[in-house]
Motif scaffolding. Structure first.
Motif, PDB file in Angstrom:
ATOM      1  N   ALA A  34       0.825  -1.212  -0.063  1.00  0.00           N
ATOM      2  CA  ALA A  34       0.093   0.041   0.047  1.00  0.00           C
ATOM      3  C   ALA A  34       0.777   1.126   0.112  1.00  0.00           C
ATOM      4  CB  ALA A  34      -0.900  -0.099   1.334  1.00  0.00           C
ATOM      5  N   VAL A  35       0.542   2.118  -0.860  1.00  0.00           N
ATOM      6  CA  VAL A  35       1.225   3.349  -1.126  1.00  0.00           C
ATOM      7  C   VAL A  35       0.430   4.553  -1.352  1.00  0.00           C
ATOM      8  CG1 VAL A  35       3.498   2.104  -2.153  1.00  0.00           C
ATOM      9  CG2 VAL A  35       1.839   3.251  -3.542  1.00  0.00           C
ATOM     10  N   GLN A  36       0.862   5.761  -1.100  1.00  0.00           N
ATOM     11  CA  GLN A  36       0.352   7.099  -1.328  1.00  0.00           C
ATOM     12  C   GLN A  36       1.013   7.928  -2.002  1.00  0.00           C
ATOM     13  OE1 GLN A  36      -0.977   7.628   2.549  1.00  0.00           O
ATOM     14  NE2 GLN A  36       0.355   9.557   2.582  1.00  0.00           N
ATOM     15  N   PRO A  37       0.740   8.803  -2.980  1.00  0.00           N
ATOM     16  CA  PRO A  37       1.757  10.101  -3.411  1.00  0.00           C
ATOM     17  C   PRO A  37       2.455  10.590  -2.634  1.00  0.00           C
ATOM     18  CG  PRO A  37      -0.568   9.978  -4.542  1.00  0.00           C
ATOM     19  CD  PRO A  37      -0.596   9.157  -3.388  1.00  0.00           C
ATOM     20  N   SER A  38       3.684  11.437  -2.712  1.00  0.00           N
ATOM     21  CA  SER A  38       4.264  12.319  -2.117  1.00  0.00           C
ATOM     22  C   SER A  38       3.974  13.571  -1.968  1.00  0.00           C
ATOM     23  CB  SER A  38       5.801  12.023  -2.352  1.00  0.00           C
ATOM     24  OG  SER A  38       5.864  12.820  -3.621  1.00  0.00           O
ATOM     25  N   PHE A  39       3.040  13.632  -2.671  1.00  0.00           N
ATOM     26  CA  PHE A  39       2.540  15.090  -2.964  1.00  0.00           C
ATOM     27  C   PHE A  39       0.721  14.925  -3.359  1.00  0.00           C
ATOM     28  CE2 PHE A  39       3.820  13.861  -7.196  1.00  0.00           C
ATOM     29  CZ  PHE A  39       2.684  14.180  -7.966  1.00  0.00           C
ATOM     30  N   GLY A  40       0.094  16.111  -3.120  1.00  0.00           N
ATOM     31  CA  GLY A  40      -1.338  15.995  -3.619  1.00  0.00           C
ATOM     32  C   GLY A  40      -2.195  16.339  -2.432  1.00  0.00           C
ATOM     33  N   PRO A  41      -3.530  16.106  -2.896  1.00  0.00           N
ATOM     34  CA  PRO A  41      -4.564  16.423  -1.924  1.00  0.00           C
ATOM     35  C   PRO A  41      -4.817  15.410  -1.008  1.00  0.00           C
ATOM     36  CG  PRO A  41      -5.415  15.551  -4.040  1.00  0.00           C
ATOM     37  CD  PRO A  41      -4.033  15.806  -4.199  1.00  0.00           C
ATOM     38  N   ALA A  42      -5.291  16.015   0.310  1.00  0.00           N
ATOM     39  CA  ALA A  42      -5.692  14.956   1.422  1.00  0.00           C
ATOM     40  C   ALA A  42      -6.722  14.065   1.092  1.00  0.00           C
ATOM     41  CB  ALA A  42      -6.039  15.928   2.638  1.00  0.00           C
ATOM     42  N   SER A  43      -7.834  14.568   0.223  1.00  0.00           N
ATOM     43  CA  SER A  43      -8.738  13.820  -0.188  1.00  0.00           C
ATOM     44  C   SER A  43      -9.197  14.350  -1.421  1.00  0.00           C
ATOM     45  CB  SER A  43      -9.890  14.095   0.652  1.00  0.00           C
ATOM     46  OG  SER A  43     -10.562  15.259   0.596  1.00  0.00           O
ATOM     47  N   ASP A  49      -8.800  18.421  -7.643  1.00  0.00           N
ATOM     48  CA  ASP A  49      -8.129  17.578  -6.623  1.00  0.00           C
ATOM     49  C   ASP A  49      -7.579  16.191  -7.506  1.00  0.00           C
ATOM     50  OD1 ASP A  49      -8.416  18.936  -4.271  1.00  0.00           O
ATOM     51  OD2 ASP A  49     -10.485  17.858  -3.896  1.00  0.00           O
ATOM     52  N   GLU A  50      -8.521  15.693  -8.439  1.00  0.00           N
ATOM     53  CA  GLU A  50      -8.336  14.709  -9.220  1.00  0.00           C
ATOM     54  C   GLU A  50      -7.088  14.901 -10.337  1.00  0.00           C
ATOM     55  OE1 GLU A  50     -10.704  11.393 -12.256  1.00  0.00           O
ATOM     56  OE2 GLU A  50     -11.552  13.385 -11.818  1.00  0.00           O
ATOM     57  N   ALA A  51      -7.027  15.994 -10.901  1.00  0.00           N
ATOM     58  CA  ALA A  51      -6.010  16.341 -11.694  1.00  0.00           C
ATOM     59  C   ALA A  51      -4.617  16.304 -10.902  1.00  0.00           C
ATOM     60  CB  ALA A  51      -6.217  17.637 -12.279  1.00  0.00           C
ATOM     61  N   ILE A  52      -4.314  16.590  -9.902  1.00  0.00           N
ATOM     62  CA  ILE A  52      -3.176  16.545  -9.251  1.00  0.00           C
ATOM     63  C   ILE A  52      -2.987  15.313  -8.707  1.00  0.00           C
ATOM     64  CG2 ILE A  52      -1.889  17.389  -7.138  1.00  0.00           C
ATOM     65  CD1 ILE A  52      -2.462  19.521  -9.247  1.00  0.00           C
ATOM     66  N   ALA A  53      -3.925  14.469  -8.159  1.00  0.00           N
ATOM     67  CA  ALA A  53      -3.803  13.178  -7.775  1.00  0.00           C
ATOM     68  C   ALA A  53      -3.366  12.166  -8.839  1.00  0.00           C
ATOM     69  CB  ALA A  53      -5.224  12.637  -7.150  1.00  0.00           C
ATOM     70  N   THR A  54      -3.828  12.612 -10.088  1.00  0.00           N
ATOM     71  CA  THR A  54      -3.421  11.722 -11.251  1.00  0.00           C
ATOM     72  C   THR A  54      -1.934  11.666 -11.525  1.00  0.00           C
ATOM     73  OG1 THR A  54      -5.562  12.079 -12.581  1.00  0.00           O
ATOM     74  CG2 THR A  54      -3.410  11.455 -13.817  1.00  0.00           C
ATOM     75  N   ALA A  55      -1.466  12.868 -11.045  1.00  0.00           N
ATOM     76  CA  ALA A  55       0.168  12.896 -11.290  1.00  0.00           C
ATOM     77  C   ALA A  55       0.811  12.146 -10.211  1.00  0.00           C
ATOM     78  CB  ALA A  55       0.582  14.559 -11.048  1.00  0.00           C
TER      79      ALA A  55
END
Length: 242
Positions: A34-43, A49-55
């Motif tokens: 299980a991992v999560q990005p090093s940057f981006g939105p909290a939710s 939010d989705e555009a940043i999360a995609t990166a």
């Protein structure tokens, strides 16, 4: 097998809860990373939010390299799914796409119950993209913030149950798809209360990923899912270039 589970938001507690649900659905011998990005939105509760999360999803797929057998993107907007499939030959599943497929196999019509009403259109876009617009009879928002699911307890459960009952009656549906990875832990209790199949996309995606791996199937490298073209990336994305 090694299964990479990407929570596209940056809330560690949510990553841990989703990982727990994924491991509960996985077969013995499947290692869930299980991992999560090093940057981006909290939710993720909108297009920005989705555009940043995609990166962020692309970042995690790039870091994973060839050391995985399958991957699951654990956000109902399936952010970065196509990009992730370019980045690896391993099968990559989004939880919305997986849930829609499973629901269509056990009911002639299904309804989606999600978090914020403003995100309903994102689910509707995916239904059209994946070709399920005729099988889904409605997308319903509860207006529960994503992070509120972490500690919403009985209040959130009751709100989701009420929305699901209304959806079943209004849409004449035979199944409910839960429209947020954060709802995974509520699936079994809701199914018992509602008396209809309730599909959690996390569990569905994990099981389908295992099936694809067992069949020896990989993401096609021909055409639009071919590896990204070699080129320089600049700024913060420089390490992600091919």
């Amino acid at each position: 097998m090694k299964l990479l589970l990407i929570n596209p938001n940056t809330t560690a507690a949510m990553t841990a809860n989703i990982a727990e649900a994924a491991r509960a659905a996985a077969s013995p011998g499947t290692e869930v990373l299980a991992v999560q990005p090093s940057f981006g939105p909290a939710s993720i509760e909108g297009f920005f939010d989705e555009a940043i999360a995609t990166a962020g999803v692309a970042e995690q797929m790039r870091l994973a390299g060839d050391g995985i057998d399958a991957a699951v993107i654990a956000c109902f907007g399936d952010p970065g799914l196509d990009a992730a499939r370019e980045a690896t030959r391993a099968p990559v599943l989004g939880i919305a796409e997986a849930a829609f497929h499973v629901a269509s196999m056990i009911a002639t019509g299904f309804s989606v119950v999600t978090t914020m009403t403003r995100t309903c259109v994102i689910a509707e876009h995916l239904l059209h993209k994946y070709g399920f617009e005729r099988r889904c009879r409605g997308v319903h928002g509860t207006d529960i913030p994503v992070l509120a699911l972490e500690d919403g307890g009985l209040a959130s459960m009751a709100q989701i149950e009420d929305c699901a009952r209304e959806a079943l009656a209004r849409d004449r549906s035979g199944a409910i798809v839960l429209g947020c990875a954060g709802m995974a832990g509520l699936c079994a209790a809701l199914q018992q209360k509602l008396g209809v199949p309730v599909i959690d996309g996390v569990a569905a995606a994990v099981q389908l990923a295992q099936a694809l791996h067992g069949l020896g199937l990989k993401t096609s490298a021909v055409g639009d899912y071919a590896p990204p073209l070699p080129k320089a990336y600049t700024g913060w994305a420089a390490p992600l270039g091919w």
